[in-house]
Design a protein around this motif. Structure first.
Motif, PDB file in Angstrom:
ATOM      1  N   TRP A 492       0.840  -1.197   0.000  1.00  0.00           N
ATOM      2  CA  TRP A 492       0.000   0.000   0.000  1.00  0.00           C
ATOM      3  C   TRP A 492       0.875   1.246   0.000  1.00  0.00           C
ATOM      4  O   TRP A 492       1.743   1.399   0.854  1.00  0.00           O
ATOM      5  N   HIS A 493       0.657   2.117  -0.970  1.00  0.00           N
ATOM      6  CA  HIS A 493       1.308   3.430  -1.027  1.00  0.00           C
ATOM      7  C   HIS A 493       0.231   4.510  -1.053  1.00  0.00           C
ATOM      8  O   HIS A 493      -0.816   4.345  -1.686  1.00  0.00           O
ATOM      9  N   GLY A 494       0.485   5.598  -0.376  1.00  0.00           N
ATOM     10  CA  GLY A 494      -0.465   6.710  -0.348  1.00  0.00           C
ATOM     11  C   GLY A 494       0.254   8.002  -0.009  1.00  0.00           C
ATOM     12  O   GLY A 494       1.467   8.020   0.224  1.00  0.00           O
ATOM     13  N   ASP A 495      -0.510   9.102   0.027  1.00  0.00           N
ATOM     14  CA  ASP A 495       0.110  10.387   0.324  1.00  0.00           C
ATOM     15  C   ASP A 495      -0.415  10.954   1.643  1.00  0.00           C
ATOM     16  O   ASP A 495      -1.549  10.676   2.043  1.00  0.00           O
ATOM     17  N   LEU A 496       0.411  11.735   2.310  1.00  0.00           N
ATOM     18  CA  LEU A 496       0.038  12.407   3.556  1.00  0.00           C
ATOM     19  C   LEU A 496      -0.661  13.725   3.249  1.00  0.00           C
ATOM     20  O   LEU A 496      -0.345  14.394   2.254  1.00  0.00           O
ATOM     21  N   ASP A 497      -1.592  14.109   4.143  1.00  0.00           N
ATOM     22  CA  ASP A 497      -2.256  15.403   3.987  1.00  0.00           C
ATOM     23  C   ASP A 497      -1.390  16.530   4.545  1.00  0.00           C
ATOM     24  O   ASP A 497      -1.294  17.593   3.949  1.00  0.00           O
ATOM     25  N   PHE A 498      -0.762  16.285   5.689  1.00  0.00           N
ATOM     26  CA  PHE A 498       0.085  17.339   6.260  1.00  0.00           C
ATOM     27  C   PHE A 498       1.157  16.733   7.151  1.00  0.00           C
ATOM     28  O   PHE A 498       1.034  15.608   7.639  1.00  0.00           O
ATOM     29  N   LYS A 555      14.030  17.294  11.726  1.00  0.00           N
ATOM     30  CA  LYS A 555      15.254  17.178  12.518  1.00  0.00           C
ATOM     31  C   LYS A 555      14.985  16.526  13.870  1.00  0.00           C
ATOM     32  O   LYS A 555      15.845  15.845  14.423  1.00  0.00           O
ATOM     33  N   GLN A 556      13.795  16.752  14.399  1.00  0.00           N
ATOM     34  CA  GLN A 556      13.373  16.137  15.662  1.00  0.00           C
ATOM     35  C   GLN A 556      12.017  15.473  15.439  1.00  0.00           C
ATOM     36  O   GLN A 556      10.960  16.045  15.734  1.00  0.00           O
ATOM     37  N   PRO A 557      11.987  14.255  14.868  1.00  0.00           N
ATOM     38  CA  PRO A 557      10.703  13.651  14.474  1.00  0.00           C
ATOM     39  C   PRO A 557       9.824  13.197  15.632  1.00  0.00           C
ATOM     40  O   PRO A 557       8.594  13.169  15.492  1.00  0.00           O
ATOM     41  N   LEU A 558      10.402  12.814  16.772  1.00  0.00           N
ATOM     42  CA  LEU A 558       9.602  12.252  17.868  1.00  0.00           C
ATOM     43  C   LEU A 558       8.588  13.275  18.374  1.00  0.00           C
ATOM     44  O   LEU A 558       8.899  14.460  18.541  1.00  0.00           O
ATOM     45  N   GLU A 559       7.348  12.780  18.584  1.00  0.00           N
ATOM     46  CA  GLU A 559       6.218  13.558  19.098  1.00  0.00           C
ATOM     47  C   GLU A 559       5.655  14.553  18.082  1.00  0.00           C
ATOM     48  O   GLU A 559       4.753  15.326  18.414  1.00  0.00           O
ATOM     49  N   GLN A 560       6.150  14.529  16.836  1.00  0.00           N
ATOM     50  CA  GLN A 560       5.577  15.390  15.810  1.00  0.00           C
ATOM     51  C   GLN A 560       4.227  14.827  15.358  1.00  0.00           C
ATOM     52  O   GLN A 560       3.977  13.620  15.421  1.00  0.00           O
ATOM     53  N   ILE A 561       3.344  15.699  14.886  1.00  0.00           N
ATOM     54  CA  ILE A 561       2.010  15.300  14.450  1.00  0.00           C
ATOM     55  C   ILE A 561       1.949  15.349  12.923  1.00  0.00           C
ATOM     56  O   ILE A 561       2.316  16.354  12.298  1.00  0.00           O
ATOM     57  N   ILE A 562       1.513  14.257  12.324  1.00  0.00           N
ATOM     58  CA  ILE A 562       1.276  14.198  10.880  1.00  0.00           C
ATOM     59  C   ILE A 562      -0.168  13.773  10.661  1.00  0.00           C
ATOM     60  O   ILE A 562      -0.827  13.278  11.594  1.00  0.00           O
TER      61      ILE A 562
END
Length: 777
Positions: A492-498, A555-562
């Motif tokens: 499965w491949h898809g795109d992110l909204d944000f 640069k700091q991915p942990l706890e980021q919201i996508i």
């Protein structure tokens, strides 16, 4: 009959060359014939999507059911539009017989688009009932024996009874659509809620294939433009302007299976063309042998030509005579080549995965073969015919004819041509082998050894926890998990909204994997930072791989919201990249989402101390206990990973085989020429021996000319091979560099083979008694 040795070399060398050309020709014909046996294949197309990802146009075969409905509604030039799943193994059972077979779940017009011939039933009604099934002839025999299967019931996935409404002939091996049965797509919609939801849902549910058939008289150019502009994304999708729909003709599915920047490019066609050239080169090498040996021995027939001309033969009659001899020799060689091909077909088919055969009763085949024999005879016999017929009878009968520089130069050019082709093939084989080994030795980022995969079933999903606990309690496996993709692929491949730092209308295409607890432990993947999933508490948590982090410039991915489809997901971990799709390219940017349903593959790692055979014996009753409707089936991840090298291995093996045959044919010609030279210079060698020449000096005398010619061939072959191999390697993102040692090694191999070939004749002449040599006349 008078020159049996040289006749044998000519016939045997030409037979091998013709056999190689014929074998490759049959294979090329089979590849070109893919799908062309189907009536109306010219108007069949697959619907694909192009997606512009920040300037790079990606192409996908996955489409939505909503798009299929839009095509039916808005494009009247399409006679049929059918949706389909991706094909897969399902359990068909009749009484006590249970078979895992591959099949499609496809729209009711599937067999109108793909017009496979029916033995019983017809395409108009075969798939009209949701609870029906169409079987291939061999599948019907396996399930019902010799009984008539029409209107009999087949148990499908131990869930529903389906009525057999049609039997089609077995699918040929050169078909892109390979299956044992077809079940109506309406069955999926009747029995699975998620399929109905996908139909009613949006354009983003790209989980299906869509095929279409144009009406007679419809224009591909017109339809392609209409489809390009069709609505296929949600109204509020910011990527709508960057995405469009395209059609790929069925005639191109097999050979043009590569898309670059949204455009159809050569895929397998590149290899078909390459081996076509190799086949012609090997045949040319064999014809050069014929030309060289026949021309070299012209002095033996010079007096014959002189006598014939003296008693009235014209040059035309002599040319016809020598071409007729050439045709006879070529015809004999062709008959031997048929025998060689027949003997080689079984191992060749096993190697290439094909089922080609000699079409003995096809008049077109014999017409082509006759034309090829005549053409080969003309190529092989033209120079000897015109050269021999040009002798002046007065000079010949006086013994004045001698093979001077004008006669030997063309022969040397032909020898150089032969070995240039052979050395180029040797270099190509070395580079292809090195490219395969380079990719095989690349770190995968996970451990494929002792990792097993079993496809889901409803019983396995329902009983997953009990199955997992018993496997662990029995001490057979060290960990178990469930995911939406097997270890060696991303479905499965898809795109992110944000995501943090998204710029304007920037797009990001990712691989998506739904996974349960212990996924990374089972896969053997290591964390770069953060943590693993923690059960149902992590339904809104995700883990990214390194490539995804780089794509998002975090640069700091942990706890980021996508976010995707309105859901906000929190990054809790980053894992090191793993090569799940291709060993020749960078790892796909991938997002792992915790899930508790909808997965397709159960994966489990065997304990190191448990033998594989013992593990399978112990696992079989456990899986049968929790999945009684289906026999236990499994695959090993290392075997699945090895299949990613299948095409390159095939190309490498075929290149190696044909390189060996090309060298062998070339050496056969050298052997004949060396024998002729030794025979021609018998008296000279005798005089040199009487005057004190050593064996080594005589050997060097007869060998040096050939070695020089082969060295010239190596010099010419090097830039030619370098040019073509560099172009071939460009398609691999992860590739070897071509060092000078490859060309040196190929040159040394060619020189050594040459010396070994001619040394027998050279040494034989060098050790001969000079007294006998001087009495040869």
């Amino acid at each position: 009959m008078k020159s049996k040795f040289f006749s044998a070399i000519n016939i045997f060398g030409l037979a091998i060359g013709m056999a190689v050309a014929l074998l490759i020709g049959l294979w090329v014909y089979n590849e070109y014939g893919f799908d062309k046996f189907l009536p109306g294949y010219q108007s069949v197309y697959q619907v694909r999507r192009n997606f512009n990802a920040n300037g790079d146009t990606l192409n996908f075969t996955s489409t939505s059911l909503k798009l299929a409905d839009a095509l039916r509604r808005e494009i009247p030039d399409l006679e049929y539009v059918v949706e389909s799943d991706w094909g897969g193994s399902h359990v068909l059972s009749v009484d006590e017989k249970k078979l895992y077979l591959n099949g499609y779940q496809a729209g009711s017009d599937f067999l109108k688009v793909f017009q496979f011939p029916f033995k019983n039933g017809n395409a108009n009604t075969a798939l009209s009932d949701p609870y029906s099934i169409v079987l291939t002839e061999s599948t019907a025999k396996s399930l019902f024996g010799d009984a008539d299967p029409i209107n009999k019931m087949v148990r499908y996935e131990n869930k529903s009874d389906l009525k057999v409404t049609g039997i089609i002939r077995d699918i040929p091996s050169n078909s892109s659509m390979k299956f044992n049965f077809v079940v109506p797509f309406s069955y999926l919609e009747a029995t699975y809620d998620y399929v109905r939801e996908n139909r009613a849902g949006g354009f983003s549910e790209n989980a299906y294939q869509v095929f279409s058939k144009m009406k007679n008289g419809a224009s591909y150019a017109v339809v392609s433009q209409k489809i390009r502009n069709i609505e296929h994304t949600e109204p509020n999708n910011s990527n709508a302007s960057k995405s469009y729909v395209v059609l790929q003709p069925m005639k191109n599915w097999h050979l043009y299976n590569n898309y670059v920047n949204g455009k159809e490019k050569e895929g397998f066609m590149e290899y078909v063309r390459m081996f076509s050239v190799i086949g012609l080169l090997v045949l040319l090498i064999a014809c050069i042998n014929f030309i060289n040996i026949t021309t070299a021995r012209s002095e033996k027939r010079a007096r014959e030509v002189g006598v014939r001309k003296a008693i009235g033969s014209g040059r035309k009659e002599l040319i016809i005579q020598f071409l007729a001899e050439s045709f006879l020799m070529t015809l004999i060689s062709f008959l031997f080549s048929l025998l060689l091909v027949q003997l080689a077909l079984a191992p060749f088919n096993q190697l290439t995965g094909t089922s080609i055969h000699i079409p003995w009763f096809n008049p077109v085949f014999w017409a082509i073969m006759l034309g090829s024999v005549i053409l080969s005879a003309l190529i092989a016999g033209s120079r000897p015919a015109f050269y021999l017929s040009s002798f002046r009878p007065v000079k010949v009968l006086k013994g004045a004819i001698r093979a001077g520089r004008a006669a030997t130069l063309p022969r040397k050019v032909l020898v150089v041509t032969q070995f240039t082709c052979s050395v180029a093939l040797i270099i190509s084989t070395i580079i292809i082998y090195r490219q395969i080994e380079h990719a095989k030795n690349r770190p995968t980022g996970y451990d494929v050894n002792r990792l097993m995969v079993t496809n889901r079933s409803e019983d396995l999903e329902k009983n997953y926890d009990a199955l997992k606990n018993e496997m662990l309690e029995k001490g057979i496996v060290s960990s178990v998990t469930f995911s939406s993709s097997p270890a060696t692929d991303i479905y499965w491949h898809g795109d992110l909204d944000f995501w943090p730092g998204k710029q304007g209308n920037e797009t990001l295409e990712l691989g998506f994997i739904l996974a349960r607890n212990d996924y990374f432990k089972t896969m053997g993947m290591s964390f770069k930072e953060g943590r693993d999933f923690n059960g149902l508490n992590d339904t809104l948590s995700v883990i990214l791989n390194e490539s995804a982090v780089k794509k998002m410039r975090m640069k700091q991915p942990l706890e980021q919201i996508i976010g995707r489809n309105g859901r906000k997901l929190r990054v809790v971990g980053v894992v090191n990249d793993a090569l799940m799709v291709s060993p020749y390219t960078a790892a796909d940017p991938t997002i792992f989402i915790f899930s508790n349903g909808g997965e397709s593959s159960i994966m489990y790692r065997l304990k190191p101390e448990v033998g594989t055979a013992d593990a399978i014996a112990a696992l079989t009753p456990i899986f049968n206990k929790y999945n009684p409707s289906s026999p236990y089936r499994y695959t090993f991840a290392d075997e699945s990973y090895a299949t990613k090298f299948r095409l390159e291995k095939l190309i490498g093996k075929l290149s190696g085989i044909f390189a060996i045959l090309a060298i062998f044919i070339s050496c056969l010609g050298l052997f004949g020429l060396a024998a002729y030279m030794a025979e021609q210079r018998t008296k000279e060698i005798g005089i040199r021996k009487v005057l004190g020449a050593s064996v080594q000096q005589v050997w060097l005398l007869l060998s040096k000319d050939f070695v020089v010619l082969v060295l010239i061939s190596c010099v010419i072959a090097t830039p030619l091979a370098l040019y073509f191999l560099q172009n071939w390697l460009q398609k691999y993102e992860y590739r070897v560099t071509i060092g000078p040692w490859v060309f040196v090694a190929a040159a040394i191999a060619a020189v050594v083979i040459t010396i070994l070939t001619i040394s027998f004749q050279a040494i034989k002449a060098a050790v001969a008694n000079p007294v006998k040599s001087l009495r040869t006349e």
